[in-house]
Design an enzyme around this catalytic site. Structure first.
Site, mmCIF file in Angstrom:
data_model
loop_
_atom_site.group_PDB
_atom_site.id
_atom_site.type_symbol
_atom_site.label_atom_id
_atom_site.label_comp_id
_atom_site.label_asym_id
_atom_site.label_seq_id
_atom_site.Cartn_x
_atom_site.Cartn_y
_atom_site.Cartn_z
ATOM 1 N N CYS A 87 1.044 -1.469 -0.309
ATOM 2 C CA CYS A 87 0.165 0.050 -0.058
ATOM 3 C C CYS A 87 0.220 1.057 -0.512
ATOM 4 C CB CYS A 87 -0.828 -0.237 1.022
ATOM 5 S SG CYS A 87 0.009 -0.323 2.803
ATOM 6 N N HIS A 145 -3.133 7.163 3.182
ATOM 7 C CA HIS A 145 -1.756 7.095 3.748
ATOM 8 C C HIS A 145 -0.827 8.472 3.267
ATOM 9 C CE1 HIS A 145 -1.555 3.415 5.606
ATOM 10 N NE2 HIS A 145 -0.827 2.702 4.144
#
Lengths: 344, 344, 344, 344
Positions: D150, D242
Site C-alpha cells: 500500500c 496513506h
C-alpha cells in the site's frame, strides 16, 4: 413539480450539508445562496471553505453568493432553508417572513416561542398548524418552522415511541461529536485525549425542546409534556454522530422487548427524505457506534441499542448523524413537510 | 518500619503502575515481582514491555521475575499486590492466602463474595474486619481485600457524600478511557473517530459494587445499600481518566450548594497515598476534564463539577484517574490500610 | 545570585510553559508578567486561560499583569523572555532593547537578521558574540538573542553531530504536534482522523535557520552552512512532541555506528537546564515516539533512533518536546547562556 | 460476459473491502468466499466481524464460507482474489496455481520473485507477460499476479510520471493510517496522541518494489530501476489514507510546472475500476489530506500536491486510500487487467 429553494447562510458547515443534500433532491431546485457581507458577490466556490469529502457540485460552485436580505433574492423562490447563526437569525429571519417567504430554520432562536412550530415530521407533524397562530400574532405573510437541536432530535423519537408507557423522568447523557460546534468550535488542543463535560446552552435546550416536541397541540397552543428531563452534555473526540445514553422511568412497567417493539414500530413519514423505518434497534449491545452507524438511512435514520430494564428503570442508547438528521436534514425534512401540507 | 511487598502480575499495565507508585513509597519496599511463565527467570526490564513515559527504575529493571506461586517468592514478603487477570486470580490467589500471605487485589473476581472486604479506605474502612469472617469461613492464615472496579470507584466517593440526603435512584453514564481495557484491549480501528457504548461486565459491576461499598457492616456481614443503580458504560478515545455523569434522586431535598459542601467535606484517610481532601469540586462547569485533571493529588483525588439541581433530581460529573485511583493506587491504599489496621 | 526575570506575552501557550519552567528555577526569579491590553491590570490567574495539567503556582497566579512596554516594568528586571506573536514582537521588542533590556526571544521575526544571534547553547554558543555587532549597528544598550523554530531545533543537534562527515544534502519530513500552532491554531475538525501536509512558513524556516545555526562566525558575521536542505512539514493529531524523519547525504562514508556515536557524544552545556547528554539514541527502531519520549530530560533532551544507512544515504528519526526544548525551554536556556557569558 | 470470482481470506479487513468493491461490479460475480478453519461452514455474516459502515450485502451475508483449498471451491470460478496473510498465502496459493486457478493476490510474499509479475495496470501492464516465464519455471496451469504494498503504490505512479527527468535518488517519508495494519494491528494505547516511526518490513518493501515496478521487462525478466530509494515509514492516528512526502533528485532539471504536467498527464487504464486520470494534483499546498481526499475516484485515484523545487531537488506529497487503491482495489484492478489481457 419543482420547488425553488434558497439557503440563508450557505457557506458554513450546516450550509454545506444543505447543499450536499439538495444536490440530488428530486423536487427541490437550489436557486439562491446567501452569506455574510464578506462573501456577497463571490462565486460560491470561492466564498466557502468547502469541507465535505466530495467536491462542490459544479453548477453550485459557480453560483453567485447574495446578501441575506429579502431584496437580494428573486421573488420566485418558494422555500428558504436557514442555517444562520442564531443571533443573526434573530435579526434577519423576520424580514423574510414579513416579505412572505416560507422558512424552514435550523437556528436555535425562537424554538420555544409559543407560536413557532418546532417539528420532527415523523413525530409531531400536526404542530405545523401553529403557523395559523403565528400569522395571526405577527402579521406575517410567510411562515416559520424550526427543527430542534441536534442532541434533542437524537433522543426524542425514542421517547415518542415510549410515551405510551407513561414517561415520568428522563435522564440523558450525551457524547457529542465536534462537528456540532461548527468548523472552528472545538480546538484540537481542547479535545485530543480529552472530553469536555459541558456545552453552553445545550442542556436547557434538550430539557425544554423535548417537552415541546412531545406536547399536545390543541389548535391554539402546545402544552409541554409533563415529564422531567435532566441532560448532561459532553463533547468527545468524534467527528460526526451524537451518541446518547437514556435512562427513562415510566408509570407502566415495560419490558425490553416491548420497548424495542415500540421503537421499531415508528414509521417514517411519507416524505422524500424520511427513512422507511424511523428507528433501527440493534441486538448487538455494542451498537450503535458513531462511525459505523451514523450514515444509516443516508444519515436520516435514528439508531438505538442496549435496551435494558434495570432496578432504576429502562435504559438504552441512541444515535443520529448530528449534521444531517440533527441539522440540515432536519430542516430539509421540515421543508418537505411544508410542501406536503400545502404551506408552500 | 519498612514493609516488604511484592506484585503478582507485574508486567501488565496495572503492574507497571504499581511499580511506578511503589518506587518512591516511604514505607513499602518492592521485593518480589511475579508474572506468567513466559516471563519467569527474565530480568524485569526484558520481561515487561514498559509503557510509562518515565524509564523503569534501574533497581527494579534488574530484578528477576518469579513464578506466581507461593513457593517462588521468599517468606519475608509482608504484603502482596495483585493485578492478575481475574480468571488467573481466581485460580492463584487462594494458594497465597492458604500460605498465609496478606493480599490487596485489584482483580475483579470475588468482589461481591460475602466474606471478602471490598474497600475504599476513605469511605468504608470498617469493612476490613470482614477478614475475621473470611478466615473463619475459609481457614486462611492470610487475608484478602479487594478494591472496586475503576468506574465504580470514580463515583462512589461522591455518592457516599450525598447519602446523608437519602439516595434512592442513581443513573450514571461513564466515558471511560482506553487504558481501562489494558494495553491491547481496544484497537485503534475501534476507537478513532468513534465511541463504543458497551463494556462487557462493567455495568453490573457498577450497579452491584456501589451498593456493597455503601452498605452497612454489622460485624458479620455487609447489607447492600437499598438505592437502585443504573449504569451505562462507554469507551471513548481518551487515554487515561474516567469521566462520569451522575443523576441522583434523593429522599430529602438538596441544593447544589449542600451537595458541593458535602462532597468537599469528605476528608482523606490518614494514609500515605490518600489526598488531604478526597473530592475536589470545580466551579467551572467545563471541569473536570480527563487530560487536565486526572493527575490531581498524584492521581489519587476525585474531581467533581457541574453540580446542578434539575426537575429530575441532582446531577453532576466526576472524574478519577482510572489506572491510579481506579486500579493500582486503589490497591496500594488498601495495602496501607491493612498495615495501619494491624493486619500486616 | 538571583536573576530577576520577566515574561513578555505571559498568557499564551508558550508563556504558560515559561511560567512552569521558571517556577522551580534555581537562580531565576520571576518578577514581571506582561500581556496584551485586555489583560493588563488583572491578576494573572484571571488573565490567563491556564491549560497545563498542574495548577498555576499560587504566587504567580496573584501577580498583576503589566503592559508590554519598558515603562510598565520595573528597572530591576535583569532579563526578559519573549513569547510574543512575531508581528507584535517586531513592533515591541526594539523598545525594550533601546531601554537597555537583555531579551531572550522565542518570536520568529529577525531570526535570520545578520546581527541577531540565533543560538542553541549546546551547538553554537559562540554566535552570542554577534551581540557586539548588534549593539554597534543598532545603538542598543540591551541585547537580543533568538532561538530557532521548534521544528529546526529538533533536527539541528543531530546535524551538528554529523557535520564532521560533510553534510551535503538534508531532506527532512516533520510530523508536528498541534500545540506548535498555539492553543487555537488547529481545529479539531481539521485534524481528527486527518493530517495536514503544510504549515505556513515552516519549511523556509527549517531550510534557512538550520544553515545559520551550523554556519561559521568569524567575529563579524555568520556565513551560512553550504548544505542544501529540503523540508516537508506536516501537522498530525498529536498534542506535544515533533517527530522528524531525516535523510542526510554526506561527502564521507558514515556507518550507522559512527553516526550513533557522533550523536551520543554531543555533551550538554554546563547550564542549569541543559541535559547531561544532548541526544539520546534508541536501539529500538520504533523509538522515539512522541508520547513516550517527549518528556526525557525534563523535555530538554533530543531523542533519536532508526539510524540506518541506505543506498540513498543515512536516515534516522529525531524527536523533541516542541513547547519545551522547541520554545520556552530554548529561550530559557539562551537566557542561562546570556547570564553565563556575562551579558546579564 | 460475467466472470465468476472468489475471495481467499474473505473475513479480514481487506477481504471485506473486496466484498464491498465487488458488490456493484459490472462483470465480476462473487461466487466463493474462503476463510480459516474456524469460519468454514458458517454463513458469512456470522463468520466475519463486519467493520464497514454500510451493511453486508444480503446475498453475500448468506453465503457459506468455504475452506481455503482448491477442492473446497467449485471448478467454475474463473478468477481468485487473495487477501490471505502472507505466511498463509505462501503455503496455500501454490495449490490453487497448480490446480489451474488465476490468482490476483494482495499478499506480500513473492512480490520480488523474478517470475511473479508485480503490476499496477496504469504503470507497468506489460509486466503481466511474466506469467509465461512463471508457467515455464513452475509448471503451473494457473497464473499469479501480485500488486505492490500500500505504501509503494501510493508513490510509484508519481515516480513513473517523473522518470522522464531521470530519477536518481528518492527519499520518502510516509504517514500511514492504522487500517494498513489490519483490524487489530495497532492498539489504541499505542497511537492516541502518538506516532510510531517504524512499521516492520515496510521500508524494504518500498525500497525494492518501487524499483521492480519501474524496471524494464525484456520478455524474460525485469531489471530493477537504478534509482536509490530511502523510505522512512510512520504509523499515525488516521484511519484510512496513506500520505507521503517525496524528495526526488533527477538528472535533468525539472520545474514544478513540468512535474505537475507530467503527473496530470498519466492516463487511467481502460479498465472498469481505473480512474480517468490516474493522478490529481492540487494547487492548494495544504492538500491532499487523508480524510478529505482519500475517497477521490472511488478510492482509486492518487492525489498529489505541494510540488516545489528546492535546493535539494524536487519535493511533493502524494496520497492514496490504502485499503482500496493500496490493497483490495489494487488486486481488483489487476484482476480486470488479467481478464482484459486474456489470461482469464
Amino acid at each position: 413539480m419543482t420547488v425553488r429553494v434558497g439557503i440563508l447562510g450557505a457557506t458554513g458547515a450546516v450550509g454545506q450539508r444543505f447543499i450536499k443534500l439538495l444536490t440530488n433532491h428530486d423536487t427541490f431546485e437550489l436557486a439562491a445562496l446567501t452569506a455574510s457581507e464578506s462573501s456577497v458577490g463571490k462565486q460560491y466556490s470561492n466564498a466557502a471553505k468547502w469541507r465535505i469529502n466530495t467536491p462542490i457540485p459544479e453548477n453550485i460552485g459557480s453560483m453567485t453568493v447574495k446578501s441575506t436580505t429579502p431584496d437580494a433574492i428573486s421573488d420566485d423562490i418558494d422555500l428558504l432553508f436557514s442555517s444562520l447563526p442564531s443571533d443573526v437569525a434573530a435579526d434577519v429571519e423576520p424580514a423574510f417572513l414579513e416579505a412572505g417567504y416560507v422558512v424552514s430554520s435550523n437556528s436555535s432562536n425562537d424554538r420555544m416561542s409559543a407560536d413557532i412550530p418546532l417539528t420532527i415530521p415523523e413525530i409531531n407533524p400536526g404542530h405545523l398548524d401553529l403557523i395559523e397562530v403565528q400569522r395571526d400574532n405577527r402579521g406575517w405573510d410567510g411562515a416559520l418552522v424550526k427543527n430542534p437541536n441536534c442532541s434533542t432530535i437524537t433522543m426524542v423519537p425514542t421517547l415518542a415511541a415510549l410515551d405510551q408507557f407513561g414517561l415520568e423522568t428522563v435522564s440523558v447523557s450525551t457524547l457529542q461529536a465536534v462537528s456540532g460546534a461548527g468548523y472552528s468550535g472545538v480546538t484540537s488542543m481542547e479535545i485530543i485525549d480529552n472530553t469536555i463535560p459541558y456545552i453552553g446552552g445545550e442542556e436547557p435546550k434538550m430539557q425544554q425542546e423535548s417537552r415541546k416536541l412531545l406536547g399536545e397541540f390543541d389548535g391554539a397552543s402546545v402544552s409541554l409534556h409533563e415529564m422531567d428531563v435532566a441532560a448532561s452534555c459532553n463533547r468527545i473526540p468524534t467527528l460526526d454522530g451524537h451518541l446518547e445514553n437514556v435512562f427513562a422511568e415510566t408509570t407502566a412497567d415495560v419490558s425490553a422487548e416491548e420497548a424495542i417493539d415500540a421503537m421499531e414500530s415508528v414509521p417514517g413519514a411519507d416524505l422524500p427524505s424520511s427513512p422507511d423505518q424511523l428507528i433501527h434497534v440493534f441486538d448487538d449491545p455494542s451498537r450503535p457506534q458513531p462511525r459505523l452507524d451514523r450514515e444509516r438511512g443516508n444519515g436520516m435514520q435514528i439508531s438505538a441499542g442496549g435496551v435494558t430494564v434495570t432496578d432504576a428503570g429502562l435504559k438504552y442508547n441512541c444515535l443520529a448523524h448530528n449534521t444531517i438528521r440533527g441539522a440540515a436534514g432536519a430542516s430539509l425534512l421540515n421543508g418537505e413537510l411544508l410542501v406536503d401540507a400545502g404551506w408552500v
